[in-house]
Design a protein around this motif. Structure first.
Motif, PDB file in Angstrom:
ATOM      1  N   GLU A  16       0.809  -1.207   0.000  1.00  0.00           N
ATOM      2  CA  GLU A  16       0.000   0.000   0.000  1.00  0.00           C
ATOM      3  C   GLU A  16       0.845   1.262   0.000  1.00  0.00           C
ATOM      4  OE1 GLU A  16      -3.349   0.282  -0.248  1.00  0.00           O
ATOM      5  OE2 GLU A  16      -3.241  -1.852  -0.679  1.00  0.00           O
ATOM      6  N   GLU A  17       2.004   1.225   0.671  1.00  0.00           N
ATOM      7  CA  GLU A  17       2.834   2.419   0.783  1.00  0.00           C
ATOM      8  C   GLU A  17       4.306   2.048   0.616  1.00  0.00           C
ATOM      9  OE1 GLU A  17       2.371   6.044   3.576  1.00  0.00           O
ATOM     10  OE2 GLU A  17       3.540   4.553   4.676  1.00  0.00           O
ATOM     11  N   LEU A  18       5.005   2.835  -0.160  1.00  0.00           N
ATOM     12  CA  LEU A  18       6.431   2.658  -0.367  1.00  0.00           C
ATOM     13  C   LEU A  18       7.144   3.790   0.362  1.00  0.00           C
ATOM     14  CD1 LEU A  18       8.739   1.152  -1.786  1.00  0.00           C
ATOM     15  CD2 LEU A  18       8.339   2.615  -3.767  1.00  0.00           C
TER      16      LEU A  18
ATOM     17  N   ALA B 228      17.341   9.781  -2.695  1.00  0.00           N
ATOM     18  CA  ALA B 228      16.240   8.999  -2.154  1.00  0.00           C
ATOM     19  C   ALA B 228      16.501   7.519  -2.402  1.00  0.00           C
ATOM     20  CB  ALA B 228      14.925   9.413  -2.803  1.00  0.00           C
ATOM     21  N   ALA B 229      16.325   6.709  -1.349  1.00  0.00           N
ATOM     22  CA  ALA B 229      16.482   5.259  -1.451  1.00  0.00           C
ATOM     23  C   ALA B 229      15.239   4.597  -0.867  1.00  0.00           C
ATOM     24  CB  ALA B 229      17.723   4.797  -0.699  1.00  0.00           C
ATOM     25  N   ALA B 230      14.605   3.736  -1.644  1.00  0.00           N
ATOM     26  CA  ALA B 230      13.410   3.037  -1.174  1.00  0.00           C
ATOM     27  C   ALA B 230      13.796   1.970  -0.158  1.00  0.00           C
ATOM     28  CB  ALA B 230      12.670   2.408  -2.351  1.00  0.00           C
TER      29      ALA B 230
ATOM     30  N   VAL C  27      11.154  10.774  -7.631  1.00  0.00           N
ATOM     31  CA  VAL C  27      10.707   9.614  -6.849  1.00  0.00           C
ATOM     32  C   VAL C  27       9.471   8.998  -7.496  1.00  0.00           C
ATOM     33  CG1 VAL C  27       9.607   8.958  -4.661  1.00  0.00           C
ATOM     34  CG2 VAL C  27      11.734  10.253  -4.639  1.00  0.00           C
ATOM     35  N   LEU C  28       8.514   9.828  -7.874  1.00  0.00           N
ATOM     36  CA  LEU C  28       7.311   9.307  -8.520  1.00  0.00           C
ATOM     37  C   LEU C  28       7.641   8.638  -9.856  1.00  0.00           C
ATOM     38  CD1 LEU C  28       4.748  12.136  -7.766  1.00  0.00           C
ATOM     39  CD2 LEU C  28       4.846   9.841  -6.751  1.00  0.00           C
TER      40      LEU C  28
ATOM     41  N   THR D 127       0.580   4.863  -2.201  1.00  0.00           N
ATOM     42  CA  THR D 127       1.218   6.101  -1.757  1.00  0.00           C
ATOM     43  C   THR D 127       2.720   5.905  -1.597  1.00  0.00           C
ATOM     44  OG1 THR D 127       0.864   5.571   0.580  1.00  0.00           O
ATOM     45  CG2 THR D 127      -0.812   6.941  -0.492  1.00  0.00           C
ATOM     46  N   VAL D 128       3.418   7.032  -1.592  1.00  0.00           N
ATOM     47  CA  VAL D 128       4.861   7.055  -1.340  1.00  0.00           C
ATOM     48  C   VAL D 128       5.099   8.008  -0.177  1.00  0.00           C
ATOM     49  CG1 VAL D 128       7.101   7.763  -2.274  1.00  0.00           C
ATOM     50  CG2 VAL D 128       5.482   6.549  -3.728  1.00  0.00           C
ATOM     51  N   ARG D 129       5.877   7.563   0.804  1.00  0.00           N
ATOM     52  CA  ARG D 129       6.218   8.395   1.955  1.00  0.00           C
ATOM     53  C   ARG D 129       7.701   8.750   1.873  1.00  0.00           C
ATOM     54  NH1 ARG D 129       3.783   9.138   6.892  1.00  0.00           N
ATOM     55  NH2 ARG D 129       2.318   7.490   6.336  1.00  0.00           N
TER      56      ARG D 129
END
Length: 81
Positions: A14-16, A31-33, A52-53, A68-70
């Motif tokens: 749901e969220e990355l 940025a690193a996931a 990021v997107l 979503t992305v946080r």
């Protein structure tokens, strides 16, 4: 019966979350996931958000992306002498 988890189901979330750090060498941000191999950078905050997107959409091109992305800034504690 035992469920088998595939790569697709492991990464369907749901969220990355991305950990953001300042790029001290070139300026801007990196940025690193967390949990998936997605890395990107931007010259400023708005550029970073767009990158990021874009990187997230590219990574999930053949599967469902997270909802979503946080973005989380790295917290740093400094000791005062």
């Amino acid at each position: 019966m035992k469920a088998i988890r595939t790569k697709r189901s492991l990464y369907n979330m749901e969220e990355l979350v991305f950990v953001i750090t300042p790029d001290e060498e070139d300026g801007g941000f990196c940025a690193a996931a967390v949990g998936v191999p997605i890395f990107t950078q931007g010259d400023d905050w708005l550029d970073l958000c767009a990158m990021v997107l874009d990187a997230t959409k590219c990574y999930y091109y053949d599967s469902e992306p997270p909802a979503t992305v946080r973005l989380m800034l790295r917290e740093q504690v400094l000791k005062v002498a």
